[in-house]
Design a protein around this motif. Structure first.
Motif: not given
Lengths: 359, 359
Positions: A345-359, B301-307
């Motif tokens: 069952r899908k209970m949730g998800h996480v989005n890991r912000v992985n640096g500024p848009a590149r690539g 949350g640690d308060g860091k910002r990405h943008s």
């Protein structure tokens, strides 16, 4: 409905799962109200919706009352009974339209539609009998996979054929339902494109994400995907061709296999898609808001992302990882409020912000 | 309540305006339900809340029923009648606690508290009579501003004194209410710090934002603010000192004046704050979720910002700019679903994502 929907209007959503829930939040962000229609009690979307109807899709009075309480109707899943759609459509516009539903509800119709557009798919053949299956194997070969033509859930209604000798068992697993034999595709990885089209024909696509599945369920989507610039533009053009051919309104998910011969279309989903959840923390306008904008006739977001993101689903007991995930920097939690963590069952998800848009 | 609140629990929110609305969405993202208590009909938060009680703060039965339906209580505004707080607190924990409310409801108590911590404020003096006012002017000088000690809204209950001769008119404008004379401060700009503290004493702060007001209402917040590294760390330390002194649980907003002599505290708000709305599109955990995490005893949350972000409020008729704003790239809309665009009314805001975090 040609005018943009005014703030304060009500958007009806068929289905009250996590997609309906996140659509509801996005609608609120634009000042709309939502009304959820869902047969099951205590649906996840109810916590963030203005109104909820709890009734089966066979309840004509409930469907009629729902239609009259909303300004436009959309949905979070594609297996809505046809009779319910007929009744609803007599009262209010349904977006995306019936053509997209008809095509995506039937695997053969979908593949015929895609190949008719000149797009590549896995080799396939309809199978209604042992004779059909024998002929299909002769043409497509093994390994292959036999699937019921109507959509199953989470790998149900599917049987693998490692060799021609598996034919009888595979056919028996279909339990007499119409089926399609699909040849295996030699692909390096799977990507998906989340794209949208407005009622005026405006199209916008997000950057493709790269998907990893586990036990037949999406595990992670990583943006950017490993694609050459040419592949990336091919992927977006494929999505745009599908959207235009369906005269589509809303967000569509297109799963693609990356092969040495180019991109193959695996599947389309006429709705917001799990592989587009990364947009919640990578873009100013996420896929849920993009869908609401399209359905409401508002201008679409341009699909640009500000950050790279890795989305990871939390399936079943993985929800118990939340206390640790909550301590992680740049990790955005999206939990669905489901009481019981059943396997798969899908209970949730996480989005890991992985640096500024590149690539 | 020392254990973290479990997913599925209900958070009670006093006040159903836009702050309650955005708190409600953030709570849902963590799997919580919300129950809104609001005297006015059709509050903005109702569209995204699990339950709503429509009753005045004098309705003891409604307050009791509300308290028994929720697991913990928080609020979106600080002017909650004391009797209602007494009744609610007998049943459920209120976070942030009473001390923060007592201090922030009274301008003199607030300034006494701040100066007692060794923090700088504008010069001030309590004024109950013409004699008091004369003495206060002699000490503080003019220009100055006379304000009622209890909180007013949007500049009400305030009178400017350009010269000592304005004293009588200013005092009359207080209509007999206790007042405080505040000296003018020579500041270059205003910044605010949004910081949070958990029940275990954990503190986390977002980067300060720079605020521009128009007609006494916040117009824009820009992140990063123009501050030297030393000023930035001073700002965060000031917020932390306030949080700890109040044994605070939740998000607090601190407005600071930047002067040649250092940072002066203008005002504190024991709640999520308009100048923290930028976090919705600049951080993985926004101020609304941060507040819910603190109130629920979850890790912060640690308060860091990405943008980098520029937040702009949409006041009154500015809501009519929405069709144009919806076409802008990297512009996130946050509309409150209010039907009527009265002058000075906060109708929504936009967050313009302004490149990767720098500065």
């Amino acid at each position: 409905m040609t005018e943009p929907l005014a703030t304060g209007a009500t958007i009806g959503i068929l289905g009250g799962g996590q997609l309906g829930r996140m659509l509801s939040v996005a609608a609120a962000r634009l000042g709309f109200r939502t009304h959820i229609y869902e047969p099951a009690a205590r649906p996840p979307a109810a916590d963030v919706a203005h109104a909820v109807t709890t009734a089966p899709y066979e309840d004509e009075a409930a469907l009629r009352a729902f239609a009259s309480a909303v300004d436009v109707i959309t949905y979070e899943f594609e297996n809505i009974p046809t009779a319910a759609l007929d009744l609803l459509e007599a009262h209010r516009p349904i977006r995306p339209g019936r053509r997209a539903l008809a095509v995506s509800q039937d695997r053969i119709a979908e593949k015929d539609f895609l190949t008719g557009l000149g797009l590549s798919t896995a080799p396939y053949a309809g199978v209604d009998s042992a004779q059909d299956l024998e002929a299909a194997i002769a043409r497509i070969g093994t390994p292959a996979i036999l699937k019921t033509t109507r959509l199953g859930y989470d790998g149900k209604g599917q049987a693998r054929l490692r060799a021609p000798a598996d034919a009888a068992a595979a056919l028996a697993a279909m339990q007499g339902a119409p089926a399609v034999l699909e040849g295996f595709v030699d692909f390096s990885h799977e990507v998906s494109v989340i794209a949208a089209r407005g009622p005026g024909g405006e199209v916008a696509a997000y950057d493709p994400g790269e998907n990893v599945h586990r036990d037949g369920i999406l595990h992670t989507t990583t943006v950017p995907a490993r694609l050459s610039p040419a592949q990336r533009s091919d992927a977006v053009l494929i999505a745009a061709r599908i959207l235009n051919a369906l005269d589509y309104v809303g967000v569509l998910g297109v799963e693609l296999f990356v092969t040495a011969q180019g991109l193959l279309v695996n599947e389309i989903a006429p709705r917001v898609h799990n592989s587009g959840h990364w947009t919640q923390n990578g873009c100013a306008v996420d896929q849920f808001e993009q869908h609401i904008r399209a359905v409401a006739g508002w201008p679409l977001g341009d699909g640009k992302r500000h950050s790279n993101v890795v989305m990871t689903n939390l399936i079943g007991e993985e929800i118990e990882q939340v206390p640790g995930l909550a301590r992680e920097s740049m990790c955005a939690l999206h939990l669905y409020g489901k009481a019981e963590a059943r396997p798969g069952r899908k209970m949730g998800h996480v989005n890991r912000v992985n640096g500024p848009a590149r690539g």
